[in-house]
Design an enzyme around this catalytic site. Structure first.
Site: not given
Ligand code: 26Q
Length: 742
Positions: A297, A482-483, A488, A590, A594
């Site tokens: 992702h 968004k986050r 972003k 995503t 929406k």
């Molecule tokens: C990694 C290492 C240590 C701790 C946490 C993490 C971590 C946690 C959450 C790494 C990534 C995430 C979340 C990622 C995320 O939400 N990615 C999003 O996924 C969506 C669904 O596929 C995409 O639409 C977005 O583009 C993408 O940013």
């Protein structure tokens, strides 16, 4: 389900002297009683979605809708003098933080809706994603004690608890099942850690701080905890029905790994098969290679997990041994395939004392997928280029989607009714019928404009009530929700808005159509720069909103505690969706889908799924600007100098960070932010200044185009009409056929 009985019981429900939470629990439990049982998993292929996050949002309205009783429930309660909206007091189940977690929730909804057996496994965190308050413009995090409302949509399964062993402790994993309603009932099984106080910390928090060794170990414990519980259960179930030969395991169980977070399950699977069932290592690995699939992702290096061998060994010595064995086996295979040393090192699972979880996932997974066409392309040519060269058949694309049930039917009943009236009701179960809207008449345009007006008014009323900012309904609504992350580029939007502001003030913009910019974002608690950007947005909002000379045409609002429920209102009421990530960095997005489905045009870069959105809805019906992936690559190669892109005009906006226009509360963080853009050799990593001028001009163009109300509504309708592809029903059908064989 016997609907009549449910409705009868509901009619007989006594609401006197009961508070909202009691009523919520009673009605939910009543619905659970009549919903029926979770569908059988026996005898045929099932798919399982392992994820650290499930961002479910509010269950109440959605479940009643899925059960086909929402409208009647509203009526029955109204007859008792109770407005169903009172249940908005019940907060979201926010066991996730953004796109990846919400995608998991959309996938579960679509699979149940399509009658496909896909089940989720995750963690039942005591506290979900923090609740965000804003104090003096700064983000403050408050605990999200979501269970204080009760949890009527879950069932605790005491009889199915399991023991999870670490070197230094044993933890009980107790499953809670949340049924997912649709054509069939699937389950989301969330494990809760019980035992000693230390054991219980494992399911206490979503994303505990991991800047210390202790924090890192806790995260590793979490990942192992739910992975081991899930795979242990699937193995037990299999053995019960088919015995100890595992040859049919892959055929019956497809396991999808949501990013690297559950990837440790692969080692646990092999550990159990070899230790408990005495399979050889290569037999066990071979079965794993037909069972697991991996979705990536993100391409951001900081999000690609790697675990220090020392840490894994400390709490999971046997798992560490298995990981090492897989790494050695992989190295041999790379040699056999004729990889160079360098290539083998690139794909190595163990190097420099660390296990590389993405490399492990790619090596073992039967299928590896990206989440939008461009993203998958980048995986093949960049991140996993060597693996793609030696294992080309593993790689697939699965462009993300969103469930049109929550994101259209539930959140936009008015637009749904217009679609019913225009193309019939068939789209609700067969979303492809939405394309029937394409030949819309002027009458439909008129009605659509009225729908947008109503949804916008509802949103603005809500914002007035929640945030205390009132905005007239003639404003064009732009939204970036968004986050919060530098890639972003919320910061770029703020700069562009400041440019608009100074242009209006100086009179150089003529008579601009009144515009509102909505921001909504949470920052990771430890992400300093992201928090600074939140403070900056709030400072800018205060200044612009209180300037009497401009606030009849420009307003900015930062909505607090942005979450799924807020999103449902924002996507329905917005005119313009801001999707402005640095090209190549947003895997898919995503939120963009929406907004599209609710008739907002996209103002964005050629990134992630934006590309596929404009491919379908037409470039002419959206607003694309900024550097492409190729252009960014060139800039990187030739040495990017942000200063060269700083127009005098942009300079005004950027320098507000240091010229005393705004206060960072004496923290020095605005100066730090400014320096990150301009001061160092390797400044502006996300190419904000490269795209800012383009962005500003694009916003001005949108404001001009909006003056043609009909023309603009036509663009918006074209987006609705061509959004069917972005229903997660489509995505899930692709996974089911091309990956899971269910
Ligand atoms: C990694 C290492 C240590 C701790 C946490 C993490 C971590 C946690 C959450 C790494 C990534 C995430 C979340 C990622 C995320 O939400 N990615 C999003 O996924 C969506 C669904 O596929 C995409 O639409 C977005 O583009 C993408 O940013």
């Amino acid at each position: 389900m016997e609907k009549a009985l449910f409705l009868q019981d509901l009619k007989e429900l006594n609401i006197k002297n009961k508070n909202v939470i009691d009523l919520y629990n009673e009605i939910s439990l009543l619905a659970m009683k009549y919903a029926g049982d979770i569908g059988d998993t026996k005898g045929k292929s099932n798919a399982y979605y392992l994820s650290m996050e499930f961002l479910m949002g509010r269950s109440f309205y959605n479940n009643l809708m899925e059960l086909g009783v929402l409208e009647e429930t509203k009526q029955i309660l109204a007859d008792k003098g109770l407005d169903v909206n009172v249940f908005e007091e019940i907060e979201d189940a926010a066991l996730g933080n953004g796109g990846l977690g919400r995608l998991a929730a959309c996938f579960l909804d679509s699979a149940a809706g399509l009658g496909l057996p896909l089940h989720g496994y995750g963690i039942r965190y005591k506290y979900g994603l923090f609740k965000q308050a804003i104090k003096n413009g700064f983000q403050v995090e408050l605990p999200d004690d979501w269970q204080r409302f009760g949890d009527p949509w879950s069932v605790r399964r005491e009889d199915e608890k399991r023991q999870i062993e670490y070197a230094d402790m044993t933890v009980t994993a107790v499953p809670y099942d949340m049924p997912v309603f649709g054509k069939r009932i699937n389950y989301l099984r969330l494990w809760q850690a019980e035992g000693s106080a230390e054991a219980e910390t494992i399911s206490q928090y979503l994303y505990p701080a991991d800047d210390t060794e202790e924090g890192k170990l806790l995260r590793l414990r979490q990942e192992y905890f739910f992975s081991a519980a899930a795979i242990g259960e699937l193995i037990d179930r299999y053995v019960k029905s088919y015995g100890k030969k595992f040859d049919k395991f892959p055929e019956l169980n497809s396991i999808q790994l949501n990013d690297t977070h559950p990837v440790i399950v692969i080692a646990e699977f092999i550990r159990v098969l070899t230790k408990t069932y005495r399979l050889s290592f290569s037999q066990a690995l071979n079965i794993a290679r037909h069972t697991f699939n991996y979705t990536n992702h993100t391409v951001l290096p900081e999000a690609l997990e790697c675990w220090k061998e020392e840490y894994v060994r400390k709490i999971l010595p046997d798992v560490s041994d298995v990981l090492t064995k897989i790494a050695v086996f992989a190295d041999r295979e790379f040699l056999k395939l004729g990889c160079s040393k360098e290539q083998a090192l690139g794909m190595a699972i163990f190097k420099g004392g660390n296990f590389y979880m993405a490399n492990l996932a790619v090596f073992v997974a039967k299928n590896v997928n990206g989440v939008a066409a461009l993203h998958t392309q980048i995986l093949k040519t960049n991140l996993f280029a060597t693996a793609h060269r030696f294992y080309p058949d593993k790689f697939q694309n699965k462009t993300n989607g969103i469930t049109h049930r929550r994101w259209l039917e539930l959140c936009n009943k008015e637009l749904s009714a217009l679609i019913d009236e225009t193309v019939g009701v068939g789209w609700r179960s067969d979303i492809s019928q939405l394309s029937g809207l394409n030949g819309f008449t002027q009458d439909t345009v008129d009605k659509f404009r009225e729908v947008k007006r109503v949804k916008k008014q509802q949103l603005l009323n809500y914002i007035a009530e929640k945030e205390g900012v009132s905005i007239p309904a003639n404003f064009t609504v732009f939204a970036q929700v968004k986050r919060l992350h530098e890639y972003k580029r919320q910061l770029m939007t703020v700069f562009a808005v400041l440019e608009l502001y100074y242009s209006i003030k100086s009179g150089s913009l003529g008579n601009m159509h009144p515009s509102l910019f909505i921001f909504g974002a949470k920052s990771a608690p430890s992400y300093k720069r992201a928090k600074t950007i939140i403070k900056f947005i709030n400072e800018v909002a205060d200044k612009i909103n209180s300037d009497e000379s401009t606030n009849s045409v420009l307003k900015v609002v930062f909505v607090r505690n942005y979450n799924v429920s807020y999103a449902e209102k924002i996507v329905a009421g917005a005119d313009v969706s801001l999707q402005v990530s640095t090209a190549g960095l947003e895997a898919s997005g995503t939120g963009n889908m929406k907004f599209m489905m609710n008739g907002a045009v996209t103002c964005g870069t050629m990134d992630g799924a934006n590309i596929e959105i404009v491919e379908r809805a037409g470039l002419e019906n959206n607003y694309i600007f900024g550097a492409t992936v190729e252009e960014i690559a060139k800039l990187k190669l030739n040495g990017y100098k942000p200063m060269e892109y700083l127009t005098d005009f942009a300079k005004n906006a950027v320098e507000t960070l240091i010229d005393g226009t705004f206060s960072d509360g004496g923290t020095g963080s605005f100066k730090e932010l400014y320096d990150s853009l301009l001061a160092s050799d390797n400044a502006d990593n996300y190419y904000v200044l490269r795209d800012l001028d383009d962005y500003f001009k694009t916003l001005v163009k949108i404001c001009e185009d909006y003056a043609d109300k009909d023309g603009f509504a036509r663009k918006q309708l074209k987006n609705v009409a061509n959004s069917a592809y972005f229903s997660s029903d489509r995505t899930i059908k692709e996974y089911a056929k091309e990956i899971w064989n269910i």
